[in-house]
Design a protein around this motif. Structure first.
Motif, short mmCIF file in Angstrom:
data_model
loop_
_atom_site.label_atom_id
_atom_site.label_comp_id
_atom_site.label_asym_id
_atom_site.label_seq_id
_atom_site.Cartn_x
_atom_site.Cartn_y
_atom_site.Cartn_z
N UNK A 17 0.84 -1.20 0.00
CA UNK A 17 0.00 0.00 0.00
C UNK A 17 0.88 1.25 0.00
N UNK A 18 1.91 1.24 0.83
CA UNK A 18 2.83 2.38 0.88
C UNK A 18 3.51 2.59 -0.48
N UNK A 19 4.01 1.52 -1.08
CA UNK A 19 4.71 1.63 -2.37
C UNK A 19 3.79 2.24 -3.43
N UNK A 20 2.52 1.85 -3.43
CA UNK A 20 1.56 2.40 -4.39
C UNK A 20 1.36 3.90 -4.15
N UNK A 21 1.10 4.28 -2.90
CA UNK A 21 0.79 5.68 -2.59
C UNK A 21 2.02 6.59 -2.65
N UNK A 22 3.21 6.05 -2.45
CA UNK A 22 4.43 6.86 -2.44
C UNK A 22 4.83 7.32 -3.84
N UNK A 23 4.18 6.80 -4.89
CA UNK A 23 4.47 7.17 -6.28
C UNK A 23 3.29 7.96 -6.83
N UNK A 24 3.48 9.25 -7.08
CA UNK A 24 2.39 10.11 -7.57
C UNK A 24 1.83 9.63 -8.91
N UNK A 25 2.62 8.88 -9.69
CA UNK A 25 2.10 8.35 -10.95
C UNK A 25 0.87 7.47 -10.72
N UNK A 26 0.80 6.81 -9.57
CA UNK A 26 -0.33 5.92 -9.27
C UNK A 26 -1.58 6.67 -8.84
N UNK A 27 -1.45 7.91 -8.43
CA UNK A 27 -2.59 8.65 -7.90
C UNK A 27 -3.63 8.98 -8.97
N UNK A 34 -13.82 13.86 -13.15
CA UNK A 34 -13.72 15.29 -13.46
C UNK A 34 -12.29 15.81 -13.39
N UNK A 35 -11.32 14.92 -13.33
CA UNK A 35 -9.90 15.29 -13.36
C UNK A 35 -9.37 15.01 -14.77
N UNK A 36 -8.69 15.99 -15.34
CA UNK A 36 -8.10 15.79 -16.67
C UNK A 36 -6.79 16.56 -16.78
N UNK A 37 -6.13 16.44 -17.92
CA UNK A 37 -4.80 17.03 -18.14
C UNK A 37 -3.80 16.55 -17.09
N UNK A 38 -3.86 15.28 -16.76
CA UNK A 38 -2.98 14.71 -15.73
C UNK A 38 -1.58 14.52 -16.29
N UNK A 39 -0.59 14.96 -15.54
CA UNK A 39 0.80 14.61 -15.83
C UNK A 39 1.48 14.44 -14.48
N UNK A 40 2.40 13.48 -14.41
CA UNK A 40 3.00 13.20 -13.11
C UNK A 40 4.38 12.59 -13.24
N UNK A 41 5.10 12.69 -12.13
CA UNK A 41 6.35 11.97 -11.91
C UNK A 41 6.15 11.21 -10.60
N UNK A 42 7.17 10.58 -10.11
CA UNK A 42 7.05 9.86 -8.83
C UNK A 42 6.77 10.84 -7.69
N UNK A 43 7.23 12.10 -7.83
CA UNK A 43 7.10 13.07 -6.74
C UNK A 43 6.04 14.14 -6.93
N UNK A 44 5.60 14.38 -8.17
CA UNK A 44 4.68 15.49 -8.45
C UNK A 44 3.55 15.06 -9.37
#
Length: 132
Positions: A17-27, A34-44
């Motif tokens: 669970x921690x490994x999943x949540x600790x990576x912003x790509x998974x969020x 209603x969320x769009x234009x998503x872009x992410x890295x592991x931290x942002x």
């Protein structure tokens, strides 16, 4: 300070669970439609909430197998802290609590509390469905 939260129990070890949540790509998987234009890295993560605002969040703190804290990195409509707290409940079971702390004036609180609670509820339930 307005605090909105929800908890769930997930049938996975706390490390998973921690490994999943600790990576912003998974969020992105936890977000509503209603969320769009998503872009992410592991931290942002950068995204737009339909008819509301653009947000950019960064993981500001990780405490392994305990807590993940996200903060806005650009102008947000209000001061905000997102916090995932994890608890090992034994036998491959993890308690996960999502806490949103927001500085809302009375008018914003009346308008935003419902949608923010729905967002918290959606993320917690989707986390359980995704990992459970």
């Amino acid at each position: 300070m307005t605090i909105i939260q929800n908890s769930v129990e997930i049938q996975k070890p706390i490390e998973a669970v921690y490994a999943f949540l600790a990576d912003m790509n998974n969020h992105e998987q936890l977000m509503p439609d209603n969320i769009y234009n998503w872009s992410s890295t592991a931290d942002e993560a950068h995204f737009t909430i339909k008819n509301m605002a653009k947000l950019a969040l960064k993981i500001s703190q990780r405490v392994v197998n305990k807590e993940i804290i996200c903060m806005p990195i650009e102008d947000a409509p209000f001061a905000l802290t997102l916090r995932w707290k994890l608890e090992d409940r034994g036998t491959n079971t993890t308690g996960a609590t999502f806490i949103m702390e927001a500085e809302l004036n009375m008018m914003m609180k009346m308008m935003a509390s419902g949608p923010l609670q729905k967002l918290v509820d959606h993320q917690v339930n989707t986390l359980k469905n995704t990992l459970g």
